[in-house]
Design a protein around this motif. Structure first.
Motif, PDB file in Angstrom:
ATOM      1  N   SER A 239       0.766  -1.131   0.164  1.00  0.00           N
ATOM      2  CA  SER A 239       0.016   0.177  -0.114  1.00  0.00           C
ATOM      3  C   SER A 239       0.862   1.307  -0.034  1.00  0.00           C
ATOM      4  CB  SER A 239      -0.741  -0.105   1.123  1.00  0.00           C
ATOM      5  OG  SER A 239      -0.384  -0.077   2.309  1.00  0.00           O
ATOM      6  N   VAL A 240       0.373   2.307  -0.639  1.00  0.00           N
ATOM      7  CA  VAL A 240       1.031   3.695  -0.600  1.00  0.00           C
ATOM      8  C   VAL A 240       0.074   4.691   0.070  1.00  0.00           C
ATOM      9  CG1 VAL A 240       2.207   3.191  -2.633  1.00  0.00           C
ATOM     10  CG2 VAL A 240       0.062   4.309  -2.993  1.00  0.00           C
ATOM     11  N   LYS A 241       0.483   5.441   0.684  1.00  0.00           N
ATOM     12  CA  LYS A 241       0.069   6.762   1.166  1.00  0.00           C
ATOM     13  C   LYS A 241      -0.076   8.011   0.503  1.00  0.00           C
ATOM     14  CE  LYS A 241       3.615   8.362   4.433  1.00  0.00           C
ATOM     15  NZ  LYS A 241       3.749   8.392   5.903  1.00  0.00           N
ATOM     16  N   LYS A 242       0.677   7.831  -0.918  1.00  0.00           N
ATOM     17  CA  LYS A 242       0.748   8.933  -1.658  1.00  0.00           C
ATOM     18  C   LYS A 242       1.618   8.546  -3.002  1.00  0.00           C
ATOM     19  CE  LYS A 242       3.254  13.705  -1.222  1.00  0.00           C
ATOM     20  NZ  LYS A 242       4.467  14.308  -0.514  1.00  0.00           N
ATOM     21  N   ALA A 243       1.106   9.126  -4.187  1.00  0.00           N
ATOM     22  CA  ALA A 243       1.491   8.668  -5.627  1.00  0.00           C
ATOM     23  C   ALA A 243       1.398   9.683  -6.626  1.00  0.00           C
ATOM     24  CB  ALA A 243       1.201   7.340  -5.916  1.00  0.00           C
ATOM     25  N   SER A 244       2.158   9.957  -7.329  1.00  0.00           N
ATOM     26  CA  SER A 244       2.069  10.776  -8.553  1.00  0.00           C
ATOM     27  C   SER A 244       1.856  10.188  -9.828  1.00  0.00           C
ATOM     28  CB  SER A 244       3.163  12.008  -8.786  1.00  0.00           C
ATOM     29  OG  SER A 244       3.019  12.744  -7.432  1.00  0.00           O
ATOM     30  N   LEU A 245       0.999  10.197 -10.635  1.00  0.00           N
ATOM     31  CA  LEU A 245       0.686   9.441 -11.927  1.00  0.00           C
ATOM     32  C   LEU A 245       0.422  10.401 -12.983  1.00  0.00           C
ATOM     33  CD1 LEU A 245      -1.668   6.848 -10.487  1.00  0.00           C
ATOM     34  CD2 LEU A 245       0.817   6.535 -10.632  1.00  0.00           C
ATOM     35  N   ARG A 246       0.969  10.152 -14.310  1.00  0.00           N
ATOM     36  CA  ARG A 246       0.795  10.575 -15.451  1.00  0.00           C
ATOM     37  C   ARG A 246      -0.578   9.549 -16.143  1.00  0.00           C
ATOM     38  NH1 ARG A 246       5.415  10.782 -19.262  1.00  0.00           N
ATOM     39  NH2 ARG A 246       4.467   8.831 -19.976  1.00  0.00           N
ATOM     40  N   MET A 247      -1.665  10.428 -16.602  1.00  0.00           N
ATOM     41  CA  MET A 247      -2.591   9.525 -17.044  1.00  0.00           C
ATOM     42  C   MET A 247      -2.293   9.452 -18.668  1.00  0.00           C
ATOM     43  SD  MET A 247      -5.009   9.244 -14.642  1.00  0.00           S
ATOM     44  CE  MET A 247      -3.395   8.710 -13.903  1.00  0.00           C
ATOM     45  N   ALA A 248      -3.200   8.636 -19.404  1.00  0.00           N
ATOM     46  CA  ALA A 248      -3.039   8.136 -20.972  1.00  0.00           C
ATOM     47  C   ALA A 248      -2.905   9.373 -21.607  1.00  0.00           C
ATOM     48  CB  ALA A 248      -4.040   7.124 -21.098  1.00  0.00           C
ATOM     49  N   HIS A 249      -2.682   9.200 -23.043  1.00  0.00           N
ATOM     50  CA  HIS A 249      -2.801  10.114 -23.975  1.00  0.00           C
ATOM     51  C   HIS A 249      -1.669  11.266 -24.048  1.00  0.00           C
ATOM     52  CE1 HIS A 249      -6.882   8.294 -23.999  1.00  0.00           C
ATOM     53  NE2 HIS A 249      -6.616   8.535 -25.539  1.00  0.00           N
ATOM     54  N   ALA A 250      -0.599  11.028 -23.342  1.00  0.00           N
ATOM     55  CA  ALA A 250       0.453  12.070 -23.096  1.00  0.00           C
ATOM     56  C   ALA A 250       1.447  11.721 -24.249  1.00  0.00           C
ATOM     57  CB  ALA A 250       1.429  11.617 -21.968  1.00  0.00           C
TER      58      ALA A 250
END
Length: 155
Positions: free
Chosen positions: A54-65
């Motif tokens: 499990s994580v308490k924080k995350a940064s993600l880039r969404m599709a279509h980049a």
């Protein structure tokens, strides 16, 4: 009709897969921890085989980049279960994750980092022994993409 493989398919034969198991503890950042592990073990073609935790924080880039339009980035600042974490780890790596919230809703995307362990992250890392993974700029995509070569070094 015979199936054909893309030019980046490599089956060098004779190479095995080595496996490494590790556990990250609360507060550790997953991406930087994996990079340090790969460097310290001198792995040349590393990838994530499995990960739960499990994580308490995350940064993600969404599709279509694209290279010029990096698209939507989301910053999660609450607890999520790691449903899946996959990708390659060498030369900056390329990871995707699926995370579920307290209601079971899943969000996924390209991992940008800032993935802080909440309770645990239990990982199995693999390495293709006869290959080397690097990343080279691809004019078609505008990103550094996986380049697969035979590891002639033998170390």
């Amino acid at each position: 009709m015979a199936e054909t493989f893309p030019r980046d398919y490599h089956n060098q034969g004779g190479g095995g897969v080595r496996c490494f198991a590790l556990r990250l503890k609360p507060g550790e950042e997953i991406v930087s921890s994996l990079r340090r592990f790969v460097e310290s073990m001198k792995l040349k073609a590393a990838f994530v085989m499995t990960c739960v935790g499990s994580v308490k924080k995350a940064s993600l880039r969404m599709a279509h980049a694209t290279a010029t339009q990096t698209n939507e980035v989301i910053h999660l600042n609450d607890c999520h279960e790691i449903v899946s974490l996959v990708g390659t780890l060498n030369d900056g790596g390329h990871l995707h994750v699926a995370l579920s919230d307290c209601e079971g809703k899943v969000v996924g995307g390209h991992v940008l980092g800032d993935m802080i362990v909440f309770t645990t992250a239990e990982l199995v890392i693999g390495e293709c022994e006869s290959l080397r993974f690097t990343r080279e700029f691809d004019e078609q995509t505008g990103f550094k993409e996986l380049t697969i070569t035979k590891d002639d070094d033998g170390s």
